[in-house]
Design an enzyme around this catalytic site. Structure first.
Site, PDB file in Angstrom:
ATOM      1  N   LYS A  23       0.835  -1.211   0.000  1.00 44.14           N
ATOM      2  CA  LYS A  23       0.000   0.000   0.000  1.00 44.14           C
ATOM      3  C   LYS A  23       0.865   1.254   0.000  1.00 44.14           C
ATOM      4  O   LYS A  23       0.640   2.170  -0.797  1.00 44.14           O
ATOM      5  CB  LYS A  23      -0.899   0.000   1.239  1.00 44.14           C
ATOM      6  CG  LYS A  23      -1.441   1.366   1.632  1.00 44.14           C
ATOM      7  CD  LYS A  23      -2.354   1.269   2.813  1.00 44.14           C
ATOM      8  CE  LYS A  23      -2.120   2.056   4.039  1.00 44.14           C
ATOM      9  NZ  LYS A  23      -1.347   3.199   4.226  1.00 44.14           N
ATOM     10  N   ASN A  24       1.836   1.309   0.907  1.00 45.14           N
ATOM     11  CA  ASN A  24       2.575   2.562   1.064  1.00 45.14           C
ATOM     12  C   ASN A  24       3.540   2.835  -0.086  1.00 45.14           C
ATOM     13  O   ASN A  24       4.021   3.948  -0.236  1.00 45.14           O
ATOM     14  CB  ASN A  24       3.275   2.608   2.426  1.00 45.14           C
ATOM     15  CG  ASN A  24       2.250   2.793   3.553  1.00 45.14           C
ATOM     16  OD1 ASN A  24       1.098   3.162   3.294  1.00 45.14           O
ATOM     17  ND2 ASN A  24       2.653   2.521   4.777  1.00 45.14           N
ATOM     18  N   CYS A 117      -5.706   8.210   8.158  1.00 44.21           N
ATOM     19  CA  CYS A 117      -5.708   7.702   9.523  1.00 44.21           C
ATOM     20  C   CYS A 117      -5.120   8.746  10.458  1.00 44.21           C
ATOM     21  O   CYS A 117      -3.905   8.934  10.533  1.00 44.21           O
ATOM     22  CB  CYS A 117      -4.896   6.409   9.606  1.00 44.21           C
ATOM     23  SG  CYS A 117      -5.773   4.978   8.963  1.00 44.21           S
ATOM     24  N   ARG A 122      -0.491  14.626  12.586  1.00 46.97           N
ATOM     25  CA  ARG A 122       0.668  14.212  11.781  1.00 46.97           C
ATOM     26  C   ARG A 122       1.073  15.384  10.891  1.00 46.97           C
ATOM     27  O   ARG A 122       0.573  15.543   9.791  1.00 46.97           O
ATOM     28  CB  ARG A 122       0.301  12.961  10.966  1.00 46.97           C
ATOM     29  CG  ARG A 122       0.076  11.740  11.864  1.00 46.97           C
ATOM     30  CD  ARG A 122      -0.607  10.603  11.145  1.00 46.97           C
ATOM     31  NE  ARG A 122       0.236   9.927  10.189  1.00 46.97           N
ATOM     32  CZ  ARG A 122      -0.197   9.018   9.329  1.00 46.97           C
ATOM     33  NH1 ARG A 122      -1.481   8.690   9.316  1.00 46.97           N
ATOM     34  NH2 ARG A 122       0.616   8.454   8.473  1.00 46.97           N
TER      35      ARG A 122
END
Ligand code: EPU
Length: 419
Positions: A23-24, A117, A122
């Site tokens: 995914k990343n 998320c 962040r």
């Protein structure tokens, strides 16, 4: 319609699971394609919601995307510069890669601050610092970053934190800057090497990816290529933990065992048996485990994204285990949910102190992707066979493709119901 994930406990996972692309990596490689002038093909794409949202984002930019059986063809030959202050960009965190990609391709970008998320604030200050060092002016207007550069010029950029996202974003923009960029204190995660590999195959000149100093010589134009995405080390790690947690026996296939070293070492230290092959790892779990301490760190340390799933497994270890996260200050939203399931855990600062305990079925809620992973592993572990109901399944679908099918094939009793 929102769905909840239902899991009956007390089933040992057995069999083989084939891991899809990361995914990343995928969420960086898809926007990276915007830098090319001819089509890019990505193989081994995971079938997850973040990839679907990214497909829509590219379409909003006038880019043709075709996704057939895990191979995505992206045609960036005629993209249309479009401001994206709202909408899909808010649905996933990695939409921030559109900043670097559009800056590289057009010299400008308007992108809403990312969603995704949000287990803790962040910041993306290091991304902004990088864009500014390359000559862009960055302003925040009503929650969207407006990034404009008359000309991108290579620069020396020292990252205050070794951020994965900032490292990739700077590589994207710097690939099309004039002259040489040096990123110091760069992140070293495998996904960074994957992005550098595709960019180099597209014509960029990047050296040092995977070390803490990356050198990028800007080029005038880039072309398409075909690229196979690396296996998802977090998905692989999650299934390894699930195998250990259920005293199962699982062959996790299509992995790069080197990427899993920190986890494999910790599972072995607890007492699980790990067998490494060229592209697969077999995990043979046990009924009892020793307590251990785990520190989540940047790569090659223990991955923060496996910290939450590991919390569930550690409830099975005798005595006290301490799990600390040095990447995020407070990534412990799974803890109150695990407590509902009978786990004895207390959080002190950046550590969770976990006491061996027996879990019970309960109604719980996933508040982010990896918290969801912690919960489905805990659900599998419940020794009485009681059912665990996990609301917020949509978070889990961000990062685990075909989860219900995969777990069912490994012998779990798992299904979804409308929420
Ligand atoms: N940070 C800053 N300023 C910045 C950027 C980061 O202070 O400008 C801090 C963050 O707050 C955090 C730390 O630095 O404390 C590391 O953040 P990083 O930038 O490395 O994380 P990211 O790039 O936003 C990626 C993954 C995350 C994974 C982290 C760490 C993607 C799309 N996401 O996020 O994955 O946790 O690296 O490995 O690649 C997940 O898959 O569940 C996930 C959250």
């Amino acid at each position: 319609m929102a769905q909840k994930l239902m899991i009956a406990g007390n089933r040992a996972l057995r069999g083989t699971i084939t891991i899809s692309g990361a995914k990343n990596s995928a969420v960086a490689l898809i926007p990276a394609a915007l830098l090319a002038e001819t089509p890019v093909v990505l193989d081994n794409l995971p079938d997850i919601s973040d990839v679907k949202i990214y497909t829509e984002l590219l379409e909003e930019l006038g880019v043709g995307v075709q996704n057939v059986d895990g191979a995505m063809t992206i045609d960036p030959s005629r993209p249309v510069w479009t401001p994206l202050p709202n909408g899909n960009v808010k649905k996933l965190r990695a939409s921030y890669y559109l900043m670097g990609a559009l800056l590289g391709r057009f010299g400008k970008a308007v992108i809403g601050l990312p969603g995704g998320c949000n287990f803790e604030p962040r910041p993306i200050d290091q991304h902004v610092k990088g864009f500014e060092a390359l000559g862009a002016r960055v302003t925040n207007e009503h929650g969207a970053l407006h990034i404009f550069a008359k000309e991108l010029v290579g620069a020396k950029i020292y990252l205050d934190v070794a951020s994965v996202g900032a490292t990739i974003n700077i590589m994207l923009a710097a690939s099309r800057a004039k002259g040489t960029t040096m990123i110091e204190n760069a992140a070293k995660e495998p996904e960074i090497i994957d992005v550098a590999t595709i960019l180099n195959n597209m014509g960029a000149r990047i050296k040092g990816a995977g070390t803490d100093t990356i050198r990028i010589e800007g080029v005038d134009s880039m072309k398409g290529c075909r690229h196979s995405i690396i296996p998802d080390r977090i998905q692989a790690g999650t299934y390894m933990i699930a195998a250990a947690a259920t005293a199962g026996d699982v062959l996790v296939d299509n992995v790069i065992p080197k990427h899993m070293e920190a986890l494999s070492a910790k599972l072995q230290e607890m007492g699980a048996h790990i067998y490494e092959m060229d592209e697969s790892i077999r995990v043979v779990g046990q009924q009892e485990y020793s307590n251990i301490d785990v520190k989540a760190l940047v790569y090659p340390g223990f991955a923060t994204d496996l910290q939450s799933p590991m919390t569930s497994l550690l409830t099975k270890a005798r005595g006290l285990s301490i799990l600390s996260d040095y990447v995020y200050n407070n990534r412990f939203k799974h803890v109150p949910e695990l407590q509902r399931m009978g786990a004895k855990i207390r959080v002190e600062g950046r550590s969770a102190i976990i006491e061996g305990s027996t879990l019970n079925g309960a109604k719980v809620k996933a508040t982010d992707l990896r918290a969801g992973a912690a919960l489905f592993i805990a659900g599998l572990m419940v020794p009485t066979g009681e059912v665990t109901e996990i609301a917020g399944y949509e978070y889990v679908q961000r990062g685990y493709d075909n989860l219900v099918e995969n777990l069912t094939a490994l012998g779990a009793e798992v299904w979804t119901e409308p929420e």
